[in-house]
Motif scaffolding. Structure first.
Motif, PDB file in Angstrom:
ATOM      1  N   PRO A 182      17.136   1.244 -30.124  1.00 34.21           N
ATOM      2  CA  PRO A 182      15.754  -0.024 -28.715  1.00 34.21           C
ATOM      3  C   PRO A 182      15.335   0.835 -27.736  1.00 34.21           C
ATOM      4  N   LEU A 183      16.237   1.567 -27.186  1.00 30.75           N
ATOM      5  CA  LEU A 183      15.566   2.620 -25.631  1.00 30.75           C
ATOM      6  C   LEU A 183      14.451   3.633 -26.645  1.00 30.75           C
ATOM      7  N   LEU A 184      14.656   3.992 -27.930  1.00 28.87           N
ATOM      8  CA  LEU A 184      13.434   4.791 -27.824  1.00 28.87           C
ATOM      9  C   LEU A 184      12.681   4.530 -28.622  1.00 28.87           C
ATOM     10  N   ALA A 185      12.660   3.169 -29.111  1.00 28.45           N
ATOM     11  CA  ALA A 185      11.366   2.644 -30.338  1.00 28.45           C
ATOM     12  C   ALA A 185      10.750   1.590 -29.032  1.00 28.45           C
ATOM     13  N   ALA A 186      11.728   1.396 -27.808  1.00 29.72           N
ATOM     14  CA  ALA A 186      10.498   0.508 -26.992  1.00 29.72           C
ATOM     15  C   ALA A 186      10.018   1.808 -25.678  1.00 29.72           C
ATOM     16  N   ALA A 187      10.346   2.831 -25.382  1.00 30.59           N
ATOM     17  CA  ALA A 187       9.666   4.223 -24.948  1.00 30.59           C
ATOM     18  C   ALA A 187       8.449   3.953 -26.298  1.00 30.59           C
ATOM     19  N   ALA A 188       8.758   4.203 -27.179  1.00 31.94           N
ATOM     20  CA  ALA A 188       7.829   4.617 -28.521  1.00 31.94           C
ATOM     21  C   ALA A 188       6.627   3.120 -28.426  1.00 31.94           C
ATOM     22  N   ALA A 189       6.521   2.153 -28.479  1.00 28.07           N
ATOM     23  CA  ALA A 189       5.910   1.296 -27.859  1.00 28.07           C
ATOM     24  C   ALA A 189       5.527   1.198 -26.851  1.00 28.07           C
ATOM     25  N   ALA A 190       5.636   1.685 -25.814  1.00 28.62           N
ATOM     26  CA  ALA A 190       5.241   1.790 -23.809  1.00 28.62           C
ATOM     27  C   ALA A 190       4.220   2.717 -24.358  1.00 28.62           C
ATOM     28  N   ILE A 191       4.774   3.672 -24.755  1.00 28.35           N
ATOM     29  CA  ILE A 191       3.488   4.627 -24.693  1.00 28.35           C
ATOM     30  C   ILE A 191       1.679   4.675 -25.477  1.00 28.35           C
ATOM     31  N   LEU A 192       2.333   4.465 -26.544  1.00 26.46           N
ATOM     32  CA  LEU A 192       1.296   3.583 -27.098  1.00 26.46           C
ATOM     33  C   LEU A 192       0.566   2.361 -26.792  1.00 26.46           C
ATOM     34  N   ALA A 193       0.763   1.652 -25.838  1.00 30.48           N
ATOM     35  CA  ALA A 193       0.484   0.464 -24.876  1.00 30.48           C
ATOM     36  C   ALA A 193      -0.264   1.457 -23.582  1.00 30.48           C
ATOM     37  N   ALA A 194       0.759   1.915 -23.277  1.00 33.21           N
ATOM     38  CA  ALA A 194      -0.645   2.317 -22.027  1.00 33.21           C
ATOM     39  C   ALA A 194      -1.468   3.350 -22.489  1.00 33.21           C
ATOM     40  N   ALA A 195      -0.759   4.569 -23.390  1.00 37.65           N
ATOM     41  CA  ALA A 195      -2.437   5.055 -24.170  1.00 37.65           C
ATOM     42  C   ALA A 195      -3.486   3.860 -24.530  1.00 37.65           C
ATOM     43  N   GLY A 196      -3.454   2.859 -25.167  1.00 34.22           N
ATOM     44  CA  GLY A 196      -4.400   2.116 -25.724  1.00 34.22           C
ATOM     45  C   GLY A 196      -4.672   1.670 -24.205  1.00 34.22           C
ATOM     46  N   VAL A 197      -4.434   1.473 -23.060  1.00 26.84           N
ATOM     47  CA  VAL A 197      -5.030   0.535 -21.929  1.00 26.84           C
ATOM     48  C   VAL A 197      -5.799   1.516 -21.860  1.00 26.84           C
ATOM     49  N   GLY A 198      -4.635   3.090 -21.139  1.00 25.82           N
ATOM     50  CA  GLY A 198      -6.039   4.006 -20.459  1.00 25.82           C
ATOM     51  C   GLY A 198      -7.337   4.075 -21.228  1.00 25.82           C
ATOM     52  N   ALA A 199      -7.236   3.767 -22.779  1.00 20.10           N
ATOM     53  CA  ALA A 199      -8.569   4.616 -23.458  1.00 20.10           C
ATOM     54  C   ALA A 199      -9.020   3.321 -23.555  1.00 20.10           C
ATOM     55  N   VAL A 200      -9.101   2.326 -23.743  1.00 21.68           N
ATOM     56  CA  VAL A 200      -9.793   0.829 -23.175  1.00 21.68           C
ATOM     57  C   VAL A 200     -10.761   0.767 -22.286  1.00 21.68           C
ATOM     58  N   THR A 201      -9.528   1.362 -20.777  1.00 21.56           N
ATOM     59  CA  THR A 201     -10.639   1.281 -19.930  1.00 21.56           C
ATOM     60  C   THR A 201     -11.436   2.706 -19.130  1.00 21.56           C
ATOM     61  N   HIS A 202     -10.866   3.755 -20.329  1.00 22.88           N
ATOM     62  CA  HIS A 202     -11.433   4.939 -19.632  1.00 22.88           C
ATOM     63  C   HIS A 202     -10.744   5.655 -18.358  1.00 22.88           C
TER      64      HIS A 202
END
Length: 304
Positions: A182-202
């Protein structure tokens, strides 16, 4: 010359994130996964022979940064004073607590030092995410910075779980295998979320920072979860090591402070004078690390 030194800087940072990362992960998890004093000592001793040597990579990285890229350091440190001080404080507290915990016979003292070891690991693990988020998006991008902190915290915790499973046995190994998934799954989800927020907000100045490395990290973390489920901690550790190392190009790309590589670096004469030192020191560092791993490849010692 600037490119050569940037590659050396990246290699040192990647080595530190891989090696120091599992230290912080085990510090975070050692009490939660252990049952009794014997297992707690075993958990800490899995990285006992290595953890002081692992910190040398951070010292070498700081030295190269100051010597080869003084203009980037001068531009970044004033605005990052508090995050960097907090991160280093976590590293120091965790290192001291790990060494002093077994020096006391009373249970309250060991509980205190164990808690400080876990707290130091938590601050250091989350601190790298906070630092990365601030470099990429600034302190005002709070959601992005928080997601980066969660990503590195869970990544290093999962990395530590894989290392602990690889270096221990019996029930402790089984609990580390189960906790890592679950820790690695959570890390993958957090990375995807951070990348998505960063890309949307440039947030990132260059798009590849929030595209290529995070995508590879997510793939590696998913492979790591698969390896842990298959009870193959060596392969899981290799995957988490790759994911941790990929933080280095993200951090370095965001550390330019708006300047070109030539503007951040020292003058070519200085870089040429420093190069023989790097040629001598870095192979020595790698050799000592390899010798330590070989010497303690079978069973961890019990001096912690």
């Amino acid at each position: 010359m600037e490119t050569i030194w940037l590659a050396l800087l990246g290699a040192l940072l990647a080595g530190y994130l891989v090696l120091g990362g599992y230290d912080y992960g085990v510090q975070l998890l050692h009490a939660a996964l252990s049952r009794g004093e014997g297992e707690r000592r075993l958990a800490l001793n899995t990285f006992g022979p290595f953890f002081l040597g692992n910190e040398v990579w951070l010292v070498a990285f700081a030295g190269v940064m100051a010597g080869a890229f003084p203009h980037a350091e001068a531009a970044l440190l004033p605005s990052l004073h508090l995050p960097v001080a907090g991160l280093l404080g976590g590293v120091v507290v965790g290192t001291v607590a790990v060494q002093l915990r077994s020096r006391h016979r009373s249970r309250p003292a060991r509980v205190l030092w164990g808690a400080l070891a876990a707290a130091g690991g938590l601050v250091a693990a989350a601190g790298w995410g906070l630092l990365t988020g601030i470099l990429l998006g600034g302190s005002s991008a709070r959601l992005f910075v928080l997601l980066c902190a969660v990503a590195t915290l869970t990544l290093f915790a999962g990395h530590g779980a894989a290392f602990l499973a690889m270096r221990s046995g019996g029930p402790l190994r089984g609990r580390a295998l189960r906790a890592g998934v679950p820790l690695l799954a959570a890390a993958a989800a957090a990375i995807l979320a951070a990348a998505g927020v960063g890309a949307v907000t440039h947030l990132a100045a260059t798009g590849w920072i929030l595209a290529a490395p995070p995508a590879v990290q997510v793939v590696l973390l998913l492979l790591g979860t698969f390896a842990l489920r298959r009870e193959a901690p060596v392969w899981a550790f290799a995957a988490t090591s790759g994911a941790a190392a990929l933080m280095a190009p993200i951090i370095l790309a965001a550390s330019g402070a708006g300047m070109s590589l030539a503007e951040t670096a020292a003058d070519p004469t200085t870089l040429r004078l420093l190069l023989p030192v790097a040629v001598l020191v870095i192979p020595l560092l790698l050799t000592l690390q390899a010798v330590g791993w070989w010497a303690f490849r079978d069973r961890p010692p019990t001096y912690l």
